[in-house]
Design a protein around this motif. Sequence first.
Motif, mmCIF file in Angstrom:
data_model
loop_
_atom_site.group_PDB
_atom_site.id
_atom_site.type_symbol
_atom_site.label_atom_id
_atom_site.label_comp_id
_atom_site.label_asym_id
_atom_site.label_seq_id
_atom_site.Cartn_x
_atom_site.Cartn_y
_atom_site.Cartn_z
ATOM 1 N N GLY A 166 0.838 -1.194 0.000
ATOM 2 C CA GLY A 166 0.000 0.000 0.000
ATOM 3 C C GLY A 166 0.869 1.238 0.000
ATOM 4 O O GLY A 166 2.044 1.215 0.354
ATOM 5 N N PHE A 167 0.291 2.363 -0.341
ATOM 6 C CA PHE A 167 1.084 3.583 -0.429
ATOM 7 C C PHE A 167 1.309 4.187 0.949
ATOM 8 O O PHE A 167 0.397 4.242 1.772
ATOM 9 C CB PHE A 167 0.385 4.597 -1.338
ATOM 10 C CG PHE A 167 1.302 5.689 -1.775
ATOM 11 C CD1 PHE A 167 1.270 6.925 -1.173
ATOM 12 C CD2 PHE A 167 2.242 5.457 -2.763
ATOM 13 C CE1 PHE A 167 2.144 7.913 -1.564
ATOM 14 C CE2 PHE A 167 3.106 6.442 -3.156
ATOM 15 C CZ PHE A 167 3.056 7.665 -2.563
ATOM 16 N N PRO A 168 2.525 4.649 1.246
ATOM 17 C CA PRO A 168 2.835 5.177 2.573
ATOM 18 C C PRO A 168 2.017 6.421 2.897
ATOM 19 O O PRO A 168 1.532 7.117 2.013
ATOM 20 C CB PRO A 168 4.330 5.530 2.470
ATOM 21 C CG PRO A 168 4.832 4.744 1.324
ATOM 22 C CD PRO A 168 3.690 4.617 0.372
ATOM 23 N N SER A 169 1.891 6.696 4.170
ATOM 24 C CA SER A 169 1.163 7.886 4.591
ATOM 25 C C SER A 169 1.949 9.141 4.257
ATOM 26 O O SER A 169 3.152 9.102 3.992
ATOM 27 C CB SER A 169 0.916 7.834 6.100
ATOM 28 O OG SER A 169 2.147 7.977 6.799
ATOM 29 N N VAL B 238 1.900 9.907 -13.264
ATOM 30 C CA VAL B 238 1.759 11.118 -14.070
ATOM 31 C C VAL B 238 0.359 11.695 -13.876
ATOM 32 O O VAL B 238 -0.633 10.969 -13.967
ATOM 33 C CB VAL B 238 1.997 10.818 -15.566
ATOM 34 C CG1 VAL B 238 1.683 12.037 -16.430
ATOM 35 C CG2 VAL B 238 3.436 10.363 -15.782
ATOM 36 N N LYS B 239 0.281 12.987 -13.637
ATOM 37 C CA LYS B 239 -1.007 13.651 -13.478
ATOM 38 C C LYS B 239 -1.590 14.005 -14.833
ATOM 39 O O LYS B 239 -2.503 13.360 -15.327
ATOM 40 C CB LYS B 239 -0.853 14.905 -12.620
ATOM 41 C CG LYS B 239 -2.165 15.594 -12.271
ATOM 42 C CD LYS B 239 -1.963 17.015 -11.745
ATOM 43 C CE LYS B 239 -1.101 17.064 -10.511
ATOM 44 N NZ LYS B 239 -1.002 18.452 -9.961
ATOM 45 N N HIS B 240 -1.059 15.035 -15.491
ATOM 46 C CA HIS B 240 -1.536 15.443 -16.807
ATOM 47 C C HIS B 240 -0.418 15.312 -17.833
ATOM 48 O O HIS B 240 0.759 15.472 -17.512
ATOM 49 C CB HIS B 240 -1.994 16.907 -16.803
ATOM 50 C CG HIS B 240 -3.085 17.206 -15.825
ATOM 51 N ND1 HIS B 240 -4.257 16.488 -15.761
ATOM 52 C CD2 HIS B 240 -3.188 18.163 -14.860
ATOM 53 C CE1 HIS B 240 -5.035 16.988 -14.813
ATOM 54 N NE2 HIS B 240 -4.403 17.995 -14.241
ATOM 55 N N VAL B 241 -0.790 15.028 -19.063
ATOM 56 C CA VAL B 241 0.122 15.082 -20.205
ATOM 57 C C VAL B 241 -0.251 16.329 -20.997
ATOM 58 O O VAL B 241 -1.423 16.547 -21.305
ATOM 59 C CB VAL B 241 -0.005 13.825 -21.090
ATOM 60 C CG1 VAL B 241 0.898 13.948 -22.315
ATOM 61 C CG2 VAL B 241 0.348 12.572 -20.291
ATOM 62 N N ARG C 77 -3.539 6.817 -8.111
ATOM 63 C CA ARG C 77 -3.344 7.809 -9.177
ATOM 64 C C ARG C 77 -3.027 9.169 -8.574
ATOM 65 O O ARG C 77 -3.425 9.491 -7.448
ATOM 66 C CB ARG C 77 -4.624 7.925 -10.014
ATOM 67 C CG ARG C 77 -4.868 6.757 -10.957
ATOM 68 C CD ARG C 77 -3.966 6.804 -12.178
ATOM 69 N NE ARG C 77 -4.101 8.066 -12.863
ATOM 70 C CZ ARG C 77 -5.076 8.354 -13.726
ATOM 71 N NH1 ARG C 77 -6.011 7.434 -14.005
ATOM 72 N NH2 ARG C 77 -5.138 9.529 -14.311
ATOM 73 N N MET C 78 -2.350 9.976 -9.345
ATOM 74 C CA MET C 78 -2.141 11.361 -8.970
ATOM 75 C C MET C 78 -3.474 12.126 -9.059
ATOM 76 O O MET C 78 -4.176 12.002 -10.060
ATOM 77 C CB MET C 78 -1.126 12.011 -9.921
ATOM 78 C CG MET C 78 0.310 11.663 -9.618
ATOM 79 S SD MET C 78 0.831 12.483 -8.093
ATOM 80 C CE MET C 78 2.507 11.872 -7.970
ATOM 81 N N PRO C 79 -3.860 12.881 -8.041
ATOM 82 C CA PRO C 79 -5.092 13.665 -8.127
ATOM 83 C C PRO C 79 -5.001 14.676 -9.259
ATOM 84 O O PRO C 79 -3.940 15.272 -9.502
ATOM 85 C CB PRO C 79 -5.165 14.369 -6.772
ATOM 86 C CG PRO C 79 -4.291 13.552 -5.861
ATOM 87 C CD PRO C 79 -3.194 13.023 -6.737
ATOM 88 N N ASN C 80 -6.097 14.865 -9.982
ATOM 89 C CA ASN C 80 -6.131 15.828 -11.073
ATOM 90 C C ASN C 80 -6.206 17.255 -10.543
ATOM 91 O O ASN C 80 -6.707 17.495 -9.440
ATOM 92 C CB ASN C 80 -7.346 15.555 -11.963
ATOM 93 C CG ASN C 80 -7.298 14.194 -12.615
ATOM 94 O OD1 ASN C 80 -6.335 13.853 -13.291
ATOM 95 N ND2 ASN C 80 -8.333 13.392 -12.395
ATOM 96 N N ALA D 227 -5.808 8.062 -4.063
ATOM 97 C CA ALA D 227 -5.030 9.238 -4.443
ATOM 98 C C ALA D 227 -3.619 9.143 -3.887
ATOM 99 O O ALA D 227 -3.418 8.837 -2.705
ATOM 100 C CB ALA D 227 -5.710 10.503 -3.933
ATOM 101 N N ILE D 228 -2.654 9.379 -4.732
ATOM 102 C CA ILE D 228 -1.254 9.392 -4.311
ATOM 103 C C ILE D 228 -0.995 10.672 -3.526
ATOM 104 O O ILE D 228 -1.345 11.771 -3.966
ATOM 105 C CB ILE D 228 -0.314 9.314 -5.514
ATOM 106 C CG1 ILE D 228 -0.445 7.953 -6.204
ATOM 107 C CG2 ILE D 228 1.140 9.544 -5.092
ATOM 108 C CD1 ILE D 228 0.336 7.833 -7.489
ATOM 109 N N ARG D 229 -0.395 10.516 -2.384
ATOM 110 C CA ARG D 229 -0.026 11.674 -1.568
ATOM 111 C C ARG D 229 1.491 11.846 -1.620
ATOM 112 O O ARG D 229 2.234 10.888 -1.414
ATOM 113 C CB ARG D 229 -0.481 11.496 -0.129
ATOM 114 C CG ARG D 229 -1.995 11.408 0.030
ATOM 115 C CD ARG D 229 -2.366 11.279 1.496
ATOM 116 N NE ARG D 229 -3.802 11.209 1.682
ATOM 117 C CZ ARG D 229 -4.388 11.142 2.875
ATOM 118 N NH1 ARG D 229 -3.654 11.126 3.975
ATOM 119 N NH2 ARG D 229 -5.704 11.090 2.960
ATOM 120 N N VAL D 230 1.918 13.061 -1.856
ATOM 121 C CA VAL D 230 3.348 13.342 -1.924
ATOM 122 C C VAL D 230 3.660 14.500 -0.991
ATOM 123 O O VAL D 230 2.769 15.252 -0.603
ATOM 124 C CB VAL D 230 3.786 13.683 -3.369
ATOM 125 C CG1 VAL D 230 3.554 12.507 -4.294
ATOM 126 C CG2 VAL D 230 3.059 14.920 -3.884
#
Length: 320
Positions: A6-9, A129-132, A272-275, A303-306
């Motif tokens: 799972g993705f880290p906090s 990747v968010k947007h291209v 996914r990266m939030p739009n 949602a990916i959190r960075v």
Amino acid sequence: MPAHRGFPSFYFLLVVWAASLATAKTDIWAALSKPPLRPNFDDFQPILASVLPETHYNIAQWASGWIPSDCKGYAKDHNVKAEDFITYQVQYADCSDPWIMCYHKNSEISMDNIAIQFGRLPVQMREWVKHVVTIPDSTGWAYMDGANTVYMKPSDKMQTTMVHETAHAVDLNGGYNGTVLSGSAIWTGNYSLDSHVPDPYSRTDTVEDIAQNTVIAVLNENAPGPNGGFATIEPNWTKVFNQYDTIITQARHAGRGNSMIVPGQNVACVHRMPNSEPVVLNTLARVLNWRKPDVSLSSHVTAIRVPPKRRGPTNCSIHW
């Protein structure tokens, strides 16, 4: 192969990123001094285009008058009109949520060509990747900014560049199990074992070196050969082996049932990266607010959190 945890906090990401930089004790943006192994990657394009399978997709166009806020910002940055962008949702067969792409009407190639090339990337890379974004220009070049990949004067032969820019999004946003690989002690240690870097552009800094080695790793793992696809075209592959093998190893550890740099038949996106939010471009769109596109992520993805620090733009100056 380790199970996906799972993705880290959010806070874990901050701690890991800070710790990795402190441990490595290196400036990831400093120029590198090792000699280049190859003059360029020009011969990689046809190989990557042939070994990375296309992913089935459908395209839908946004209602007129709306554009993602990030794309409006790039229009201003590059002195083009935001109204000249056409926003598309590209739905791939391996992800429940579409990618939102901003296509300038004067872009040098078709939207379909962009969708095909992006769709060849393994989904576990694509989801970072968010947007291209495509923008016409006098010369071809690209960069990654805040998980967006921006292509100036896009070409129908930029598969190598797409891998490179997507590699930045994976690395700098924590795609390797929450770590920034370019700032890790693992990378620093393995880099020190090699006598060369892949090409002159790899010498720009560690961030670019990782992106170029990701291109090699993707080619190596998807093209056939007893020692991998790269070794079949580069007789002196051992001189950079520890660098691209680090990408291969970390991509395997971060993958879900297979390496994240290898397309998997049964692998679908899970996060996914939030739009960026849609913004209006004209009065009609403002009045007809009910036509505002829904950019929220579905319940099928997380949602990916960075870390809040803006990652990018990268110092890319790759041209074609």
